[in-house]
Design a protein around this motif. Sequence first.
Motif, PDB file in Angstrom:
ATOM      1  N   LYS A  32       0.863  -1.188   0.000  1.00  0.00           N
ATOM      2  CA  LYS A  32       0.000   0.000   0.000  1.00  0.00           C
ATOM      3  C   LYS A  32       0.901   1.240   0.000  1.00  0.00           C
ATOM      4  O   LYS A  32       1.752   1.391   0.875  1.00  0.00           O
ATOM      5  CB  LYS A  32      -0.861  -0.026   1.263  1.00  0.00           C
ATOM      6  CG  LYS A  32      -2.006   0.930   1.227  1.00  0.00           C
ATOM      7  CD  LYS A  32      -2.875   0.718   2.459  1.00  0.00           C
ATOM      8  CE  LYS A  32      -3.648   1.981   2.743  1.00  0.00           C
ATOM      9  NZ  LYS A  32      -3.942   2.128   4.153  1.00  0.00           N
ATOM     10  N   PRO A  33       0.772   2.111  -0.990  1.00  0.00           N
ATOM     11  CA  PRO A  33       1.727   3.214  -1.083  1.00  0.00           C
ATOM     12  C   PRO A  33       1.693   4.104   0.154  1.00  0.00           C
ATOM     13  O   PRO A  33       0.620   4.431   0.656  1.00  0.00           O
ATOM     14  CB  PRO A  33       1.269   3.993  -2.316  1.00  0.00           C
ATOM     15  CG  PRO A  33      -0.123   3.547  -2.556  1.00  0.00           C
ATOM     16  CD  PRO A  33      -0.268   2.169  -2.007  1.00  0.00           C
ATOM     17  N   LYS A  34       2.891   4.448   0.620  1.00  0.00           N
ATOM     18  CA  LYS A  34       2.987   5.315   1.796  1.00  0.00           C
ATOM     19  C   LYS A  34       2.648   6.731   1.388  1.00  0.00           C
ATOM     20  O   LYS A  34       3.038   7.194   0.329  1.00  0.00           O
ATOM     21  CB  LYS A  34       4.422   5.285   2.325  1.00  0.00           C
ATOM     22  CG  LYS A  34       4.665   4.220   3.351  1.00  0.00           C
ATOM     23  CD  LYS A  34       5.966   4.511   4.064  1.00  0.00           C
ATOM     24  CE  LYS A  34       6.195   3.520   5.184  1.00  0.00           C
ATOM     25  NZ  LYS A  34       7.410   3.794   5.926  1.00  0.00           N
ATOM     26  N   GLN A  35       1.976   7.405   2.278  1.00  0.00           N
ATOM     27  CA  GLN A  35       1.663   8.812   2.067  1.00  0.00           C
ATOM     28  C   GLN A  35       2.961   9.584   2.342  1.00  0.00           C
ATOM     29  O   GLN A  35       3.785   9.127   3.125  1.00  0.00           O
ATOM     30  CB  GLN A  35       0.610   9.171   3.105  1.00  0.00           C
ATOM     31  CG  GLN A  35       0.011  10.528   3.000  1.00  0.00           C
ATOM     32  CD  GLN A  35      -0.683  10.901   4.320  1.00  0.00           C
ATOM     33  OE1 GLN A  35      -0.717  10.138   5.280  1.00  0.00           O
ATOM     34  NE2 GLN A  35      -1.212  12.109   4.349  1.00  0.00           N
ATOM     35  N   LYS A  36       3.155  10.731   1.688  1.00  0.00           N
ATOM     36  CA  LYS A  36       4.343  11.528   2.005  1.00  0.00           C
ATOM     37  C   LYS A  36       3.906  12.765   2.789  1.00  0.00           C
ATOM     38  O   LYS A  36       2.947  13.421   2.419  1.00  0.00           O
ATOM     39  CB  LYS A  36       5.048  11.944   0.717  1.00  0.00           C
ATOM     40  CG  LYS A  36       6.413  12.554   0.988  1.00  0.00           C
ATOM     41  CD  LYS A  36       7.139  12.921  -0.276  1.00  0.00           C
ATOM     42  CE  LYS A  36       6.594  14.225  -0.832  1.00  0.00           C
ATOM     43  NZ  LYS A  36       7.287  14.657  -2.059  1.00  0.00           N
ATOM     44  N   LEU A  37       4.589  13.022   3.884  1.00  0.00           N
ATOM     45  CA  LEU A  37       4.290  14.223   4.660  1.00  0.00           C
ATOM     46  C   LEU A  37       5.545  15.090   4.695  1.00  0.00           C
ATOM     47  O   LEU A  37       6.632  14.593   4.998  1.00  0.00           O
ATOM     48  CB  LEU A  37       3.877  13.864   6.084  1.00  0.00           C
ATOM     49  CG  LEU A  37       2.479  13.257   6.281  1.00  0.00           C
ATOM     50  CD1 LEU A  37       2.270  12.863   7.738  1.00  0.00           C
ATOM     51  CD2 LEU A  37       1.393  14.247   5.847  1.00  0.00           C
ATOM     52  N   ILE A  38       5.391  16.358   4.375  1.00  0.00           N
ATOM     53  CA  ILE A  38       6.546  17.262   4.392  1.00  0.00           C
ATOM     54  C   ILE A  38       6.627  17.972   5.751  1.00  0.00           C
ATOM     55  O   ILE A  38       5.694  18.641   6.168  1.00  0.00           O
ATOM     56  CB  ILE A  38       6.490  18.280   3.240  1.00  0.00           C
ATOM     57  CG1 ILE A  38       6.427  17.517   1.904  1.00  0.00           C
ATOM     58  CG2 ILE A  38       7.696  19.218   3.282  1.00  0.00           C
ATOM     59  CD1 ILE A  38       6.298  18.403   0.678  1.00  0.00           C
ATOM     60  N   LEU A  39       7.763  17.750   6.399  1.00  0.00           N
ATOM     61  CA  LEU A  39       8.020  18.369   7.699  1.00  0.00           C
ATOM     62  C   LEU A  39       8.911  19.577   7.462  1.00  0.00           C
ATOM     63  O   LEU A  39      10.008  19.447   6.900  1.00  0.00           O
ATOM     64  CB  LEU A  39       8.769  17.356   8.590  1.00  0.00           C
ATOM     65  CG  LEU A  39       9.624  17.925   9.721  1.00  0.00           C
ATOM     66  CD1 LEU A  39       8.762  18.510  10.824  1.00  0.00           C
ATOM     67  CD2 LEU A  39      10.524  16.847  10.298  1.00  0.00           C
ATOM     68  N   CYS A  40       8.474  20.763   7.854  1.00  0.00           N
ATOM     69  CA  CYS A  40       9.397  21.888   7.766  1.00  0.00           C
ATOM     70  C   CYS A  40       9.947  22.192   9.149  1.00  0.00           C
ATOM     71  O   CYS A  40       9.252  22.080  10.163  1.00  0.00           O
ATOM     72  CB  CYS A  40       8.782  23.102   7.085  1.00  0.00           C
ATOM     73  SG  CYS A  40       7.386  23.829   7.902  1.00  0.00           S
ATOM     74  N   THR A  41      11.229  22.500   9.173  1.00  0.00           N
ATOM     75  CA  THR A  41      11.915  22.751  10.426  1.00  0.00           C
ATOM     76  C   THR A  41      13.051  23.726  10.169  1.00  0.00           C
ATOM     77  O   THR A  41      13.280  24.141   9.025  1.00  0.00           O
ATOM     78  CB  THR A  41      12.421  21.419  11.036  1.00  0.00           C
ATOM     79  OG1 THR A  41      12.870  21.660  12.371  1.00  0.00           O
ATOM     80  CG2 THR A  41      13.559  20.801  10.220  1.00  0.00           C
ATOM     81  N   ASN A  42      13.745  24.104  11.250  1.00  0.00           N
ATOM     82  CA  ASN A  42      14.931  24.939  11.109  1.00  0.00           C
ATOM     83  C   ASN A  42      16.017  24.246  11.904  1.00  0.00           C
ATOM     84  O   ASN A  42      16.060  24.331  13.125  1.00  0.00           O
ATOM     85  CB  ASN A  42      14.641  26.352  11.652  1.00  0.00           C
ATOM     86  CG  ASN A  42      15.890  27.183  11.770  1.00  0.00           C
ATOM     87  OD1 ASN A  42      16.345  27.475  12.875  1.00  0.00           O
ATOM     88  ND2 ASN A  42      16.486  27.549  10.662  1.00  0.00           N
ATOM     89  N   ALA A  43      16.874  23.534  11.203  1.00  0.00           N
ATOM     90  CA  ALA A  43      17.841  22.637  11.857  1.00  0.00           C
ATOM     91  C   ALA A  43      19.081  23.373  12.375  1.00  0.00           C
ATOM     92  O   ALA A  43      20.217  23.068  12.033  1.00  0.00           O
ATOM     93  CB  ALA A  43      18.222  21.509  10.909  1.00  0.00           C
ATOM     94  N   GLU A  44      18.807  24.371  13.208  1.00  0.00           N
ATOM     95  CA  GLU A  44      19.873  25.175  13.826  1.00  0.00           C
ATOM     96  C   GLU A  44      19.621  25.192  15.324  1.00  0.00           C
ATOM     97  O   GLU A  44      19.882  26.188  15.981  1.00  0.00           O
ATOM     98  CB  GLU A  44      19.809  26.631  13.309  1.00  0.00           C
ATOM     99  CG  GLU A  44      19.966  26.797  11.827  1.00  0.00           C
ATOM    100  CD  GLU A  44      21.368  26.471  11.360  1.00  0.00           C
ATOM    101  OE1 GLU A  44      22.292  26.450  12.192  1.00  0.00           O
ATOM    102  OE2 GLU A  44      21.527  26.235  10.151  1.00  0.00           O
ATOM    103  N   PHE A  45      19.089  24.105  15.850  1.00  0.00           N
ATOM    104  CA  PHE A  45      18.510  24.156  17.176  1.00  0.00           C
ATOM    105  C   PHE A  45      18.774  22.857  17.951  1.00  0.00           C
ATOM    106  O   PHE A  45      17.850  22.114  18.268  1.00  0.00           O
ATOM    107  CB  PHE A  45      16.997  24.386  16.981  1.00  0.00           C
ATOM    108  CG  PHE A  45      16.268  25.036  18.119  1.00  0.00           C
ATOM    109  CD1 PHE A  45      16.577  26.329  18.525  1.00  0.00           C
ATOM    110  CD2 PHE A  45      15.229  24.370  18.761  1.00  0.00           C
ATOM    111  CE1 PHE A  45      15.859  26.939  19.550  1.00  0.00           C
ATOM    112  CE2 PHE A  45      14.512  24.971  19.787  1.00  0.00           C
ATOM    113  CZ  PHE A  45      14.829  26.250  20.182  1.00  0.00           C
ATOM    114  N   PRO A  46      20.060  22.572  18.247  1.00  0.00           N
ATOM    115  CA  PRO A  46      20.339  21.356  18.999  1.00  0.00           C
ATOM    116  C   PRO A  46      19.795  21.458  20.423  1.00  0.00           C
ATOM    117  O   PRO A  46      19.830  22.570  20.974  1.00  0.00           O
ATOM    118  CB  PRO A  46      21.879  21.306  19.021  1.00  0.00           C
ATOM    119  CG  PRO A  46      22.318  22.728  18.844  1.00  0.00           C
ATOM    120  CD  PRO A  46      21.256  23.377  17.984  1.00  0.00           C
TER     121      PRO A  46
END
Length: 259
Positions: A39-53
């Motif tokens: 069954k094809p997986k749905q794609k979800l787009i996650l937006c983030t700002n990867a400057e935040f450890p």
Amino acid sequence: MKKIISLILSISVLALLVGCGSKSTVASTDTASSETAAKPKQKLILCTNAEFPPYEYKEGGEYVGIDIECAKLIGEKLNAEIEIMDIAFDSLIPTIMSGKADFAMAGMTVTEDRLKNIDFTHTYQTAVQTIVVPQNSDITSVDDLSDKKIGVQTGTTADIYCSDDFGDEAVERYSKIIDGFQAMKAGKVDACVVDDQVAKAIVAQDGGSFKILSSAYAEEEYAIAVKKGNTELLNKLNNAIDEIKGSGQLLQIVNKYIH
Ligand code: ARG
């Protein structure tokens, strides 16, 4: 003797039949599970700002951190593949509003103002806005910040609170908070305000130039943002958050990054 032989024969025929029967059961289960997998997986787009450890950052070209791992786990629960879109923090809300990404997970604090433009899920972490100063600074609390230059990440709650409390001219905005810390090292700003775990991660990484003040500036809660009115995704995310909170999986991820 003939009787015995025919008995043995009928037993083996029976065994064969039973064997076939069970085999066909297995085969049909196989087909069923491969159908689910196909069954094809749905794609979800996650937006983030990867400057935040330790919530989201890059390590050896890979996106890692608490939010990234939670998002992937939530993706598994929703049978969805997560695609990461790494953008400026102050572009996250417009990107969700325009529908270019499905959800934002970026150590994002729930605020009344943000709720006017986006919807938030149940919260998944608490945070404290913290003041960081150079080791030799005489700033000891938020009251000492007036007439000082304060470094913040653009569009964050630190930016909003400091601008409100000390005026626009007191605030130096950086697209990455690490640049604010560099400016503090160079003497261009007197303090930086940032979320507590991020402050700890940066100060530990730096090893010695900064200290974190014990007096807290503001307490907050993080949640996932979705487009206003996207209740279908909101409900799915809420269920997934409740599940990973309840099962201890969230805590396990947090403990991996925060000691
Ligand atoms: N918690 C703060 C806010 O929501 C800062 C978040 C910054 N996150 C990031 N990924 N740079 O405004």
